[in-house]
Design a protein around this motif. Structure first.
Motif, short mmCIF file in Angstrom:
data_model
loop_
_atom_site.label_atom_id
_atom_site.label_comp_id
_atom_site.label_asym_id
_atom_site.label_seq_id
_atom_site.Cartn_x
_atom_site.Cartn_y
_atom_site.Cartn_z
N GLY A 162 0.83 -1.21 0.00
CA GLY A 162 0.00 0.00 0.00
C GLY A 162 0.86 1.25 0.00
N ILE A 220 10.16 -2.00 9.59
CA ILE A 220 11.06 -3.16 9.46
C ILE A 220 12.34 -2.73 8.73
CG2 ILE A 220 11.29 -5.45 8.40
CD1 ILE A 220 8.30 -5.82 9.07
N LEU A 225 -0.93 -14.63 -3.69
CA LEU A 225 -1.92 -13.57 -3.83
C LEU A 225 -2.72 -13.80 -5.10
CD1 LEU A 225 -0.05 -10.18 -3.29
CD2 LEU A 225 -1.73 -11.21 -1.78
N VAL A 263 12.42 2.55 10.60
CA VAL A 263 11.97 3.79 11.23
C VAL A 263 10.51 3.60 11.65
CG1 VAL A 263 11.57 6.25 10.88
CG2 VAL A 263 13.51 5.15 9.75
N THR A 264 10.24 3.77 12.93
CA THR A 264 8.88 3.51 13.45
C THR A 264 8.18 4.81 13.83
OG1 THR A 264 9.63 1.39 14.31
CG2 THR A 264 7.62 2.30 15.30
N ASP A 268 0.04 1.87 7.28
CA ASP A 268 0.77 1.04 8.23
C ASP A 268 -0.02 -0.19 8.68
OD1 ASP A 268 -0.90 2.88 9.49
OD2 ASP A 268 0.40 3.21 11.21
N GLY A 269 -0.90 -0.68 7.80
CA GLY A 269 -1.46 -2.02 7.97
C GLY A 269 -2.60 -2.14 8.97
N THR A 311 -0.80 2.24 13.66
CA THR A 311 -0.57 3.20 14.74
C THR A 311 -1.36 4.49 14.46
OG1 THR A 311 1.67 2.35 14.98
CG2 THR A 311 1.27 4.52 15.92
N ALA A 360 -6.35 -18.44 9.24
CA ALA A 360 -5.88 -19.04 7.99
C ALA A 360 -4.50 -19.61 8.25
CB ALA A 360 -5.80 -17.97 6.89
N ARG A 364 -1.26 -21.07 6.63
CA ARG A 364 -0.67 -20.89 5.30
C ARG A 364 0.61 -21.70 5.20
NH1 ARG A 364 -1.42 -14.75 3.36
NH2 ARG A 364 -1.53 -15.88 1.42
N PRO A 402 -9.81 -12.37 3.72
CA PRO A 402 -9.08 -12.54 2.46
C PRO A 402 -9.87 -13.16 1.31
CG PRO A 402 -7.94 -13.62 4.29
CD PRO A 402 -9.26 -13.17 4.82
C1 FAD Z 1 -4.51 -15.10 4.60
C2 FAD Z 1 -4.50 -13.85 3.75
C3 FAD Z 1 -4.59 -13.97 2.36
C4 FAD Z 1 -4.62 -12.82 1.56
N1 FAD Z 1 -4.72 -12.99 0.21
C5 FAD Z 1 -4.78 -11.89 -0.58
C6 FAD Z 1 -4.90 -12.01 -2.01
O1 FAD Z 1 -4.97 -13.11 -2.57
N2 FAD Z 1 -4.94 -10.87 -2.75
C7 FAD Z 1 -4.87 -9.63 -2.17
O2 FAD Z 1 -4.90 -8.62 -2.90
N3 FAD Z 1 -4.77 -9.47 -0.83
C8 FAD Z 1 -4.72 -10.57 -0.02
N4 FAD Z 1 -4.62 -10.41 1.33
C9 FAD Z 1 -4.65 -9.04 1.90
C10 FAD Z 1 -3.35 -8.31 1.71
O3 FAD Z 1 -2.28 -9.05 2.25
C11 FAD Z 1 -3.44 -6.94 2.41
O4 FAD Z 1 -4.65 -6.30 2.06
C12 FAD Z 1 -2.30 -6.04 1.95
O5 FAD Z 1 -1.07 -6.63 2.26
C13 FAD Z 1 -2.39 -4.66 2.64
O6 FAD Z 1 -1.25 -3.95 2.39
P1 FAD Z 1 -0.89 -2.67 3.26
O7 FAD Z 1 0.36 -2.09 2.62
O8 FAD Z 1 -2.07 -1.80 3.43
O9 FAD Z 1 -0.56 -3.21 4.73
P2 FAD Z 1 0.64 -4.18 5.22
O10 FAD Z 1 1.08 -5.10 4.14
O11 FAD Z 1 0.17 -4.76 6.51
O12 FAD Z 1 1.85 -3.18 5.49
C14 FAD Z 1 1.89 -2.26 6.55
C15 FAD Z 1 3.35 -1.88 6.72
O13 FAD Z 1 3.46 -0.84 7.69
C16 FAD Z 1 4.55 -1.09 8.53
N5 FAD Z 1 4.29 -0.42 9.81
C17 FAD Z 1 3.35 -0.76 10.73
N6 FAD Z 1 3.37 0.10 11.75
C18 FAD Z 1 4.35 1.00 11.48
C19 FAD Z 1 4.85 2.14 12.18
N7 FAD Z 1 4.35 2.52 13.36
N8 FAD Z 1 5.87 2.85 11.62
C20 FAD Z 1 6.40 2.48 10.41
N9 FAD Z 1 5.94 1.40 9.72
C21 FAD Z 1 4.94 0.68 10.25
C22 FAD Z 1 4.58 -2.61 8.65
O14 FAD Z 1 5.86 -3.09 9.04
C23 FAD Z 1 4.20 -3.04 7.23
O15 FAD Z 1 5.32 -3.23 6.40
C24 FAD Z 1 -4.56 -11.52 2.16
C25 FAD Z 1 -4.45 -11.40 3.56
C26 FAD Z 1 -4.41 -12.54 4.35
C27 FAD Z 1 -4.32 -12.40 5.86
#
Ligand code: FAD
Length: 409
Positions: A14, A35, A46, A116-117, A147-148, A152, A170, A172, A314
């Motif tokens: 993202g 990280i 995915l 960096v957090t 940040d997922g 935070t 799930a 995996r 998912p």
């Molecule tokens: C079992 C499973 C299967 C899935 N299958 C699919 C699929 O087939 N297709 C699909 O499109 N999606 C799938 N998903 C969903 C997908 O993995 C997520 O929607 C996607 O990874 C979201 O990305 P993101 O960047 O928003 O968050 P994340 O990938 O969670 O990234 C967040 C990042 O922020 C960082 N972070 C967190 N807090 C801080 C902080 N305070 N300071 C600095 N950095 C920080 C973390 O280290 C991390 O790297 C699946 C999920 C699961 C659980």
């Protein structure tokens, strides 16, 4: 006008989509990732969608190369391995690293800050400031919380919004195709294999290897196995051998007896070829499944994006696609509207509409997983595969709706 500056918290998919698309819209961007190591080692399969492919192309990443491994059918097998239901349908199954690697490599190192957090965000009418755990403060025009699911940023602005456990996890597993028997390769590697033991659902398919190789024999094989467990059992398996309870136990700390028990269950419940692969996995790992929908995405000059904003179960397989489309909406709105606050208000409205859709659709599909009365729908092969088969079309319509909203705005 001086270039605007976006501080992006989270350097996963993202955050990387946001960085590329905002840069293309004329922003300076800085990505801060907690990280310190390269994230490409996060291996898991995915599902892909046309909209994801379009977003990779828009970022300028070679889409001539297939995004993943093509499969030709959905096949449900019973625990003896007999095919009980089949739907002819082509899908491309990819892997996390195959998207992450080119997105990360295309972003200059100078703009990506690993290790960096973020501790907290501050915002006022003119901009936002990231306050990091080491006390450093950096200011910009906009802070993007990418940040997922355990964000935070969201926890600070929406402390009452918490992920709701869906009642299942799930498991995996990812195994090199080269380690599979020739019979298992032949039986499994051209299709998505479903299996629906009582109240549970396993879906498995070939994916690109971690180094991106998609040639037969060099790929990986991925299993996602949904299993209902209650919160007490979840707390138990999240507890490591030293007795420390984690929110999400890191795979190497999963207790050996937990891994041994799930491998024994795989032998008892899954088709023999799928069970062979699961048992061969060095360290299967699990993720608890949650629902989360933010009622608001923008707080002054802070915006939530990707899983920080919405966590869908998912099943729709479009979390990454949604994160990419969130990023596109933010970039397009900021390019189209000189008033950044108006652009953010537009982003907030539109992305809530799409986020609510994916959370509801995934929850609806997941309602068949669970034991007894906990499952509100019967988990039959015909129902579950029919639902899974319609999802790529649903996502296509959903993404097209968004594109037309942006271009006709
Ligand atoms: C079992 C499973 C299967 C899935 N299958 C699919 C699929 O087939 N297709 C699909 O499109 N999606 C799938 N998903 C969903 C997908 O993995 C997520 O929607 C996607 O990874 C979201 O990305 P993101 O960047 O928003 O968050 P994340 O990938 O969670 O990234 C967040 C990042 O922020 C960082 N972070 C967190 N807090 C801080 C902080 N305070 N300071 C600095 N950095 C920080 C973390 O280290 C991390 O790297 C699946 C999920 C699961 C659980």
């Amino acid at each position: 006008m001086p270039r605007r500056r976006a501080l992006i918290i989270g350097g996963s998919l993202g955050g990387l989509f946001a960085a590329h698309l905002l840069r293309a819209a004329g922003w300076d961007v800085e990505v801060y990732e907690r990280i310190g190591d390269d994230l490409a080692g996060r291996g898991a399969g995915l599902g892909t969608h046309d909209a994801l492919r379009d977003m990779m192309a828009r970022v300028g990443i070679d889409v001539v190369t297939p995004l993943g491994v093509a499969t030709r059918a959905y096949v449900c097998r019973d625990r003896t391995g007999r095919a009980v239901h089949e739907i002819k349908l082509e899908r491309v199954m990819s892997a996390w690293a195959r998207l992450y690697r080119p997105l990360r490599d295309a972003l200059p190192d100078a703009n990506y800050h690993p290790g960096v957090t973020l501790a907290r965000a501050e915002t006022d009418a003119r901009g936002a400031t990231a306050v990091f755990a080491d006390g450093t403060c950096i200011s910009g025009d906009l802070l993007v919380g990418a940040d997922g699911g355990r964000s935070t940023v969201r926890a600070q602005f929406l402390p009452e919004v918490k992920p709701q456990y869906a009642g299942y996890i799930a498991w995996r597993a990812l195994v090199p195709e080269a380690d599979m028997t020739p019979a298992a390769r032949e039986g499994l590697c051209e299709q998505l294999t479903f299996c629906a033991p009582d109240g549970e659902l396993s879906i498995s398919y070939p994916v690109p290897a971690r180094d991106g190789d998609i040639r037969p024999g060099r790929r990986d094989y991925n299993i996602v196995w949904y299993r209902p467990i209650d919160e007490r059992q979840l707390a138990d398996i999240n507890t490591d051998a030293s007795g420390h309870r984690h929110e999400q136990v890191p795979p190497p700390l999963i207790r050996p007896e937990v891994t041994a028990a799930v491998k024994a269950d795989a032998r008892a419940l899954l088709p023999p070829a799928v069970a062979d692969v699961f048992v061969a996995a060095e360290q299967p790992f699990f993720q608890a499944i949650f629902d989360l929908a933010s009622p608001r995405l923008v707080f002054g000059r802070v915006a939530l994006l990707g899983d920080a904003a919405f966590v869908a179960r998912p099943h729709v397989g479009a979390g990454v696609t949604k994160a990419a489309l969130d990023a596109a909406c933010l970039a397009d709105a900021s390019a189209a509207m000189p008033d950044l606050d108006a652009a953010l208000a537009y982003y907030d409205r539109e992305r809530r509409r799409f986020g609510d859709w994916i959370v509801a659709r995934s929850r609806d599909l997941g309602a068949c997983i669970g034991l007894g009365a906990k499952a509100t729908r019967a988990l039959t092969p015909a129902y579950v595969m029919g639902e899974y088969a319609t999802l790529p079309i649903d996502v296509k319509n959903w993404a097209a709706d968004q594109s037309s909203v942006i271009s006709n705005r």
